[in-house]
Write a protein that holds these residues in place. Structure first.
Motif, PDB file in Angstrom:
ATOM      1  N   GLY A  34     112.238  56.665 -13.364  1.00 31.40           N
ATOM      2  CA  GLY A  34     112.120  57.967 -12.724  1.00 31.40           C
ATOM      3  C   GLY A  34     110.771  58.314 -12.143  1.00 31.40           C
ATOM      4  O   GLY A  34     110.581  59.408 -11.608  1.00 31.40           O
ATOM      5  N   ARG A  35     109.805  57.403 -12.227  1.00 29.93           N
ATOM      6  CA  ARG A  35     108.492  57.678 -11.647  1.00 29.93           C
ATOM      7  C   ARG A  35     108.582  57.513 -10.119  1.00 29.93           C
ATOM      8  O   ARG A  35     109.176  56.559  -9.626  1.00 29.93           O
ATOM      9  N   ARG A  36     107.957  58.424  -9.392  1.00 20.79           N
ATOM     10  CA  ARG A  36     108.061  58.386  -7.937  1.00 20.79           C
ATOM     11  C   ARG A  36     106.693  58.450  -7.239  1.00 20.79           C
ATOM     12  O   ARG A  36     106.584  57.995  -6.111  1.00 20.79           O
ATOM     13  N   ARG A  37     105.685  59.010  -7.886  1.00 23.86           N
ATOM     14  CA  ARG A  37     104.357  59.037  -7.285  1.00 23.86           C
ATOM     15  C   ARG A  37     103.511  57.962  -7.974  1.00 23.86           C
ATOM     16  O   ARG A  37     102.954  58.182  -9.044  1.00 23.86           O
ATOM     17  N   ILE A  38     103.458  56.806  -7.325  1.00 21.43           N
ATOM     18  CA  ILE A  38     102.818  55.636  -7.934  1.00 21.43           C
ATOM     19  C   ILE A  38     101.441  55.414  -7.319  1.00 21.43           C
ATOM     20  O   ILE A  38     101.270  55.508  -6.102  1.00 21.43           O
TER      21      ILE A  38
ATOM     22  N   PRO B 158      99.292  61.127 -10.054  1.00 23.07           N
ATOM     23  CA  PRO B 158     100.481  60.292  -9.909  1.00 23.07           C
ATOM     24  C   PRO B 158     101.231  60.291 -11.233  1.00 23.07           C
ATOM     25  O   PRO B 158     100.646  60.599 -12.281  1.00 23.07           O
ATOM     26  N   ASP B 159     102.518  59.985 -11.200  1.00 23.64           N
ATOM     27  CA  ASP B 159     103.234  59.914 -12.484  1.00 23.64           C
ATOM     28  C   ASP B 159     103.394  58.474 -12.974  1.00 23.64           C
ATOM     29  O   ASP B 159     103.979  58.233 -14.020  1.00 23.64           O
ATOM     30  N   GLY B 160     102.852  57.535 -12.199  1.00 22.41           N
ATOM     31  CA  GLY B 160     102.840  56.141 -12.630  1.00 22.41           C
ATOM     32  C   GLY B 160     101.648  55.427 -12.021  1.00 22.41           C
ATOM     33  O   GLY B 160     101.318  55.633 -10.844  1.00 22.41           O
ATOM     34  N   ILE B 161     100.944  54.615 -12.808  1.00 24.48           N
ATOM     35  CA  ILE B 161      99.793  53.860 -12.317  1.00 24.48           C
ATOM     36  C   ILE B 161      99.997  52.382 -12.625  1.00 24.48           C
ATOM     37  O   ILE B 161     100.270  52.005 -13.772  1.00 24.48           O
ATOM     38  N   PHE B 162      99.858  51.554 -11.591  1.00 27.42           N
ATOM     39  CA  PHE B 162      99.911  50.102 -11.751  1.00 27.42           C
ATOM     40  C   PHE B 162      98.513  49.565 -11.469  1.00 27.42           C
ATOM     41  O   PHE B 162      97.972  49.751 -10.376  1.00 27.42           O
TER      42      PHE B 162
ATOM     43  N   ILE C  28      99.896  59.561 -22.325  1.00 26.00           N
ATOM     44  CA  ILE C  28     100.573  58.376 -21.789  1.00 26.00           C
ATOM     45  C   ILE C  28     101.702  58.035 -22.757  1.00 26.00           C
ATOM     46  O   ILE C  28     101.461  57.867 -23.956  1.00 26.00           O
ATOM     47  N   PRO C  29     102.926  57.935 -22.310  1.00 23.97           N
ATOM     48  CA  PRO C  29     103.409  57.989 -20.925  1.00 23.97           C
ATOM     49  C   PRO C  29     103.916  59.366 -20.490  1.00 23.97           C
ATOM     50  O   PRO C  29     104.474  59.478 -19.404  1.00 23.97           O
ATOM     51  N   GLU C  30     103.756  60.412 -21.306  1.00 23.92           N
ATOM     52  CA  GLU C  30     104.351  61.703 -20.966  1.00 23.92           C
ATOM     53  C   GLU C  30     103.830  62.251 -19.634  1.00 23.92           C
ATOM     54  O   GLU C  30     104.613  62.672 -18.765  1.00 23.92           O
ATOM     55  N   ASP C  31     102.510  62.250 -19.453  1.00 25.93           N
ATOM     56  CA  ASP C  31     101.946  62.768 -18.201  1.00 25.93           C
ATOM     57  C   ASP C  31     101.946  61.715 -17.097  1.00 25.93           C
ATOM     58  O   ASP C  31     102.113  62.042 -15.923  1.00 25.93           O
TER      59      ASP C  31
ATOM     60  N   ALA D 180     102.829  57.226 -16.560  1.00 28.42           N
ATOM     61  CA  ALA D 180     103.095  55.881 -17.076  1.00 28.42           C
ATOM     62  C   ALA D 180     101.985  54.954 -16.589  1.00 28.42           C
ATOM     63  O   ALA D 180     101.390  55.175 -15.538  1.00 28.42           O
ATOM     64  N   LEU D 181     101.715  53.918 -17.362  1.00 27.58           N
ATOM     65  CA  LEU D 181     100.618  53.005 -17.029  1.00 27.58           C
ATOM     66  C   LEU D 181     101.042  51.577 -17.335  1.00 27.58           C
ATOM     67  O   LEU D 181     101.550  51.281 -18.409  1.00 27.58           O
TER      68      LEU D 181
END
Length: 332
Positions: free
Chosen positions: A175-179, A239-243, A265-268, A270-271
């Motif tokens: 469900g993460r969309r802002r990566i 962002p809601d996900g960081i790679f 992490i990961p509530e605010d 994901a990493l």
């Protein structure tokens, strides 16, 4: 320095007899051999193995140049290469280029001057001209963590495009969309490939977006600095996900987010990192990551080099391993 002539004079034998004791002991009578060995021990004689190998045109030394020996990925790879080389009675000399082209070139100069039997290298950038020079001088080369598109030399690598894809796809399916992608300059081929994979994954989701954040280096401190910049935006602008392009960056981001900004992490957000170094599993929040077969890569690199040295392979080989997604608490 005690010379072989000093040993011969003290033992009252010819220099050739001392040489035979060192290299062909079966050719020397037992009493003479014992006398020479006793003198060697008394005088503290140390043979000049490098000179002997140079005269014979032989070497048991392999040169290995990595991008950053402080990165546990490269130190583990180097250890595996050393272990495999030892099985073939060879020794590895390690050089750390620190992502510096000039320093890389100096190591190559030294290895060539020392007449190493071959070179393993994870190159900083384009080394096509240097590869041609080494090959012309009879020095076999194997690329490590990089593919040779022209197949002039053998290589061992990982499909980093696939790795980047699976890392971001994993977050998108949750469900993460802002990566955000955090990595050093895309002049580093591995960084560029992982970013390409991330872009391919995001392209499959019309409502997803990918932001690229360039870090100063591929280190924990650089990751912390990048994480602080992102965290300054507050929860609404995050962002809601960081790679991250490697685990060191991800651990730095984790420190910034958790310890400095008090985010969760990961509530605010994901990493996920890349490499699966030992620290990943034992981080404050166990880090999801993309695993590369580090030890297998190191051993395979040496095996490919031995093939090139012995000319047992008809042509160069490009060995490309597939990465593996490892999910832990930072994305669950």
């Amino acid at each position: 320095m005690v010379s072989i002539k000093d040993v011969a004079d003290q033992a009252q034998v010819a220099v050739g007899t001392v040489s035979n004791v060192l290299n062909n002991p079966d050719r020397v009578a037992e009493k003479t051999r014992e006398r020479v060995l006793n003198v060697i021990s008394e005088l503290g004689f140390v043979r000049n193995d490098a000179a002997r190998q140079l005269r014979a045109g032989l070497s048991r030394t392999i040169g290995l140049i990595v991008l950053d020996v402080s990165n546990p990925f490269f130190s583990s790879l180097a250890r595996a290469a050393e272990d495999r080389a030892a099985e073939s009675d060879s020794t590895v000399l390690l050089g750390d280029s620190c992502h510096d082209v000039g320093r890389e070139g100096r190591y190559l100069d030294v290895f060539e001057q020392q007449r190493v039997k071959g070179v393993l290298i994870s190159p900083v950038g384009n080394i096509d001209s240097r590869l041609e020079q080494l090959r012309a001088h009879g020095v076999p080369v194997v690329l490590v963590d990089r593919v040779d598109p022209q197949r002039r030399v053998s290589s061992v690598s990982v499909d980093d495009v696939a790795g980047g894809y699976m890392a971001v796809k994993h977050m998108l399916t949750r469900g993460r969309r802002r990566i955000a992608f955090i990595g050093a300059s895309t002049d580093i081929q591995q960084v560029a490939d992982r970013l390409t994979g991330a872009q391919q994954a995001v392209a499959e989701y019309p409502d997803a977006e990918l932001e690229v954040v360039e870090a100063a280096a591929m280190t924990v401190l650089a990751g912390r600095a990048a994480g602080e910049l992102l965290a300054e935006r507050g929860r609404g602008g995050l962002p809601d996900g960081i790679f991250c392009a490697n685990d060191l960056l991800a651990i730095g981001v984790m420190q910034a987010v958790l310890l400095i900004r008090g985010l969760r992490i990961p509530e605010d957000l994901a990493l996920i990192g890349y490499d699966d170094i030992d620290f990943a599993q034992s981080a404050v929040v166990p880090l999801s990551t993309v695993r590369r077969p580090t030890e297998l890569m190191g051993r395979t690199a040496v095996e490919l080099l031995l093939e090139a040295i012995d000319r047992t392979a008809a042509e160069s080989r490009q060995v490309i391993f597939q990465p593996e997604l490892v999910t832990r608490g930072s994305t669950l």
